[in-house]
Scaffold this active site. Structure first.
Site, PDB file in Angstrom:
ATOM      1  N   SER A 168       0.818  -1.212   0.000  1.00 20.69           N
ATOM      2  CA  SER A 168       0.000   0.000   0.000  1.00 20.69           C
ATOM      3  C   SER A 168       0.856   1.269   0.000  1.00 20.69           C
ATOM      4  O   SER A 168       1.807   1.397   0.766  1.00 20.69           O
ATOM      5  CB  SER A 168      -0.911   0.016   1.222  1.00 20.69           C
ATOM      6  N   LYS A 214     -13.691  -3.993   2.402  1.00 20.95           N
ATOM      7  CA  LYS A 214     -14.639  -2.927   2.066  1.00 20.95           C
ATOM      8  C   LYS A 214     -16.084  -3.317   2.358  1.00 20.95           C
ATOM      9  O   LYS A 214     -16.889  -2.462   2.754  1.00 20.95           O
ATOM     10  CB  LYS A 214     -14.467  -2.504   0.611  1.00 20.95           C
ATOM     11  N   ASN A 225     -14.573   2.406   1.836  1.00 20.72           N
ATOM     12  CA  ASN A 225     -13.110   2.354   1.964  1.00 20.72           C
ATOM     13  C   ASN A 225     -12.598   3.307   3.033  1.00 20.72           C
ATOM     14  O   ASN A 225     -11.397   3.445   3.221  1.00 20.72           O
ATOM     15  CB  ASN A 225     -12.439   2.663   0.617  1.00 20.72           C
ATOM     16  N   ALA A 228     -16.366  -7.319 -12.413  1.00 21.34           N
ATOM     17  CA  ALA A 228     -17.694  -7.158 -11.826  1.00 21.34           C
ATOM     18  C   ALA A 228     -17.660  -7.094 -10.298  1.00 21.34           C
ATOM     19  O   ALA A 228     -18.670  -7.354  -9.654  1.00 21.34           O
ATOM     20  CB  ALA A 228     -18.601  -8.306 -12.266  1.00 21.34           C
ATOM     21  N   TYR A 277      -2.010  -0.118 -11.507  1.00 23.63           N
ATOM     22  CA  TYR A 277      -0.944   0.861 -11.757  1.00 23.63           C
ATOM     23  C   TYR A 277       0.443   0.291 -11.516  1.00 23.63           C
ATOM     24  O   TYR A 277       1.441   0.972 -11.765  1.00 23.63           O
ATOM     25  CB  TYR A 277      -1.150   2.111 -10.897  1.00 23.63           C
ATOM     26  N   GLY A 317      -4.213   3.742 -12.908  1.00 22.03           N
ATOM     27  CA  GLY A 317      -5.001   3.919 -11.702  1.00 22.03           C
ATOM     28  C   GLY A 317      -4.355   4.755 -10.621  1.00 22.03           C
ATOM     29  O   GLY A 317      -4.976   4.976  -9.568  1.00 22.03           O
TER      30      GLY A 317
END
Length: 270
Positions: free
Chosen positions: A16, A66, A87, A125, A213, A232
């Site tokens: 992250s 999430k 989030n 999806a 990304y 992204g």
């Protein structure tokens, strides 16, 4: 006790970039807040939240938390309510949930000159696809062609489209592709679709916005031809900006003090 502690939770979490983004922002804002990362499995989430003391201001959540963040909240913003995921949580006597991914997508596309769309294609999806559908609906989309490996998994997107006034069709990746203005891919980073699948999607897909990304260009972007491919990272940046607005103001729509300087520092930290 002053609430000055924040963190990003998920599983996995070591990759992250949120800690450096938030640290850069709080440095510009002059806030002595801490922001860490913690690996938390889905089944551990509710207990971990209950264990936090009054020093905690809020949490950023990534996959697979999430859905759990949405469920644990007492109050949810409109984008969280629509997508069924969150989030961002602010903590206290009342737990508030937000989905800043929707606004992050809109801001990232706007930064690339895409502010309105009518026909879009969504690849994938899952939860991010739901955020993307809400984002493009806010940008004026009236139809969305969803491609999924298992079309039956996209029933929630059909239902969401009906609520948003967007006609959603769900097809396998190999189905003939009609022309659209924008393709949004929420496929996991590193996903490589066969060339004979990508070619017709790219030929009729308009600009590509790929939430992946790292690495960049993604396999999909590499095969998208001469049409623009947007990584992204912009979504990551702008959803974090809106998240920081939540932690500072309690509202993702209220700009930060000196926000241009904050965003510049965050962009440098990426």
């Amino acid at each position: 006790m002053s609430r000055t502690r924040l963190a990003v939770w998920g599983d996995p979490i070591a990759h992250s970039k949120s800690p450096q983004l938030h640290a850069a922002a709080y440095g510009v804002l002059g806030l002595d807040w801490s922001y860490d990362r913690r690996r938390v499995a889905e089944g551990e989430f509710a207990g971990a939240v209950r264990s936090l003391d009054d020093s905690w201001r809020g949490l950023s959540l990534t996959m697979p938390l999430k859905d759990e963040a949405y469920r644990i909240a007492d109050v949810r913003d409109a984008h969280a309510e629509l997508t069924g995921v969150a989030n961002t949580l602010t903590l206290g006597a009342t737990v508030h949930a937000f989905n800043t991914d929707v606004g992050g997508i809109i801001d990232a596309l706007g930064e690339s000159g895409i502010t309105t769309v009518e026909r879009v294609r969504l690849l994938g999806a899952g939860a991010t696809a739901a955020s993307a559908l809400v984002a493009v609906a806010d940008m004026g989309a009236r139809s969305a062609d969803v491609r999924a490996r298992r079309p039956e998994s996209a029933s929630t997107l059909r239902e969401l489209g009906a609520r948003l006034g967007v006609e959603v069709t769900v097809l396998p990746f190999t189905e003939t592709a009609d022309a659209v203005e924008l393709t949004v891919s929420s496929l996991p980073g590193g996903t490589a679709l066969p060339e004979d699948v990508v070619a017709p999607l790219a030929a009729a897909g308009g600009a590509l916005f790929d939430v992946a990304y790292a690495p960049w260009p993604s396999a999909l972007a590499t095969n998208w031809g001469d049409v623009p491919a947007i990584p992204g990272l912009g979504m990551l940046l702008h959803q974090a900006v809106r998240q920081i607005r939540v932690f500072v103001h309690g509202d993702p729509g209220v700009p930060l003090p000196d926000e241009q300087d904050v965003v510049a520092a965050m962009r440098t930290a990426l």
